[in-house]
Design a protein around this motif. Structure first.
Motif, short mmCIF file in Angstrom:
data_model
loop_
_atom_site.label_atom_id
_atom_site.label_comp_id
_atom_site.label_asym_id
_atom_site.label_seq_id
_atom_site.Cartn_x
_atom_site.Cartn_y
_atom_site.Cartn_z
N GLU A 1 -21.50 64.04 18.37
CA GLU A 1 -21.48 63.15 17.19
C GLU A 1 -22.38 63.69 16.09
O GLU A 1 -22.00 63.69 14.93
CB GLU A 1 -21.91 61.73 17.58
CG GLU A 1 -20.89 60.98 18.40
CD GLU A 1 -19.58 60.77 17.67
OE1 GLU A 1 -19.59 60.58 16.43
OE2 GLU A 1 -18.54 60.81 18.32
N ALA A 2 -23.58 64.13 16.46
CA ALA A 2 -24.51 64.66 15.46
C ALA A 2 -23.93 65.91 14.79
O ALA A 2 -24.03 66.07 13.58
CB ALA A 2 -25.86 64.96 16.10
N VAL A 3 -23.30 66.78 15.58
CA VAL A 3 -22.69 67.99 15.01
C VAL A 3 -21.53 67.62 14.09
O VAL A 3 -21.39 68.17 13.00
CB VAL A 3 -22.23 68.94 16.15
CG1 VAL A 3 -21.32 70.03 15.62
CG2 VAL A 3 -23.42 69.55 16.85
N SER A 4 -20.70 66.69 14.52
CA SER A 4 -19.52 66.31 13.73
C SER A 4 -19.88 65.60 12.43
O SER A 4 -19.12 65.66 11.47
CB SER A 4 -18.58 65.43 14.54
OG SER A 4 -17.97 66.18 15.54
N LEU A 5 -21.01 64.93 12.40
CA LEU A 5 -21.41 64.22 11.19
C LEU A 5 -21.90 65.15 10.10
O LEU A 5 -21.91 64.79 8.93
CB LEU A 5 -22.48 63.18 11.52
CG LEU A 5 -21.98 61.95 12.27
CD1 LEU A 5 -23.14 61.08 12.71
CD2 LEU A 5 -21.00 61.15 11.44
N VAL A 6 -22.31 66.35 10.47
CA VAL A 6 -22.78 67.32 9.47
C VAL A 6 -21.57 68.00 8.85
O VAL A 6 -20.72 68.54 9.57
CB VAL A 6 -23.73 68.36 10.13
CG1 VAL A 6 -24.11 69.44 9.14
CG2 VAL A 6 -24.97 67.67 10.68
N PRO A 7 -21.44 67.98 7.52
CA PRO A 7 -20.29 68.60 6.87
C PRO A 7 -20.16 70.09 7.24
O PRO A 7 -21.16 70.80 7.35
CB PRO A 7 -20.59 68.45 5.38
CG PRO A 7 -21.51 67.27 5.30
CD PRO A 7 -22.34 67.33 6.55
N GLY A 8 -18.93 70.52 7.45
CA GLY A 8 -18.67 71.91 7.76
C GLY A 8 -18.55 72.21 9.23
O GLY A 8 -18.28 73.35 9.62
#
Length: 187
Positions: free
Chosen positions: A118-125
């Protein structure tokens, strides 16, 4: 790698937490906190949990306030930087290079994999393409990859994010796992 089955009390607490969360979302969706919305939200939440029961997820860690502050401070900084990077890629001539990178996490519990994903997916790109629970590997689509060295840097960033997350909410055993020297798998 998951711990022992949750006790009856833990399952009940988990279900109550899920109902409260769903009632909160229900009220937010309706735009007003009223008695009618709260009661109807509770009925919908209970019906959802009966029809679609949640798997048992145990939390074996503890919340460390200083670690949580560090995690969120860095997370919000990453959001800002990544937003500018993606905006730059959008206006730059040519097509940006992207790649899918496999990152094998050191703590492979369902909860940790979900929180890191979730944390990775929330960061754009960046976006999770697949999660392999058996091996504890996240496959992440990353935008703006320059070369193999940059790809390794991005992989290391995900592992640092995992370490910050564990330092915020992990157990002592999980802390030892992320602080241990990393062994590279044989290829």
């Amino acid at each position: 790698m998951n711990g022992p089955a949750p006790t009856r009390r833990q399952r009940l607490r988990s279900r109550i937490t899920a109902v409260v969360g769903l009632v909160l979302v229900w009220n937010l969706l309706w735009g007003a906190f009223t008695w009618l919305n709260t009661i109807s939200g509770a009925l919908v939440a209970v019906a959802l949990l009966v029809v679609f029961p949640l798997p048992a997820v145990t939390f074996g860690g503890r919340i460390r306030p200083l670690g949580a502050v560090r995690f969120f401070a860095r997370f919000f900084a990453d959001l800002v930087v990544a937003s500018f990077q993606v905006a730059f890629l959008a206006f730059r001539p040519g097509e940006p290079k992207s790649a899918i990178v496999a990152v094998r996490l050191r703590v492979t519990t369902d909860l940790n994999m979900t929180l890191v994903a979730e944390a990775v997916s929330l960061v754009p790109g960046s976006l999770i393409a697949e999660a392999d629970q058996q091996t504890g590997t996240l496959y992440i689509h990353m935008l703006g990859v320059r070369d193999a060295e940059h790809l390794e840097h991005l992989r290391a960033e995900v592992l640092r994010l995992e370490a910050r997350l564990i330092r915020a909410v992990g157990s002592d055993a999980e802390l030892r796992a992320v602080n241990a020297p990393r062994e590279e798998p044989a290829t």
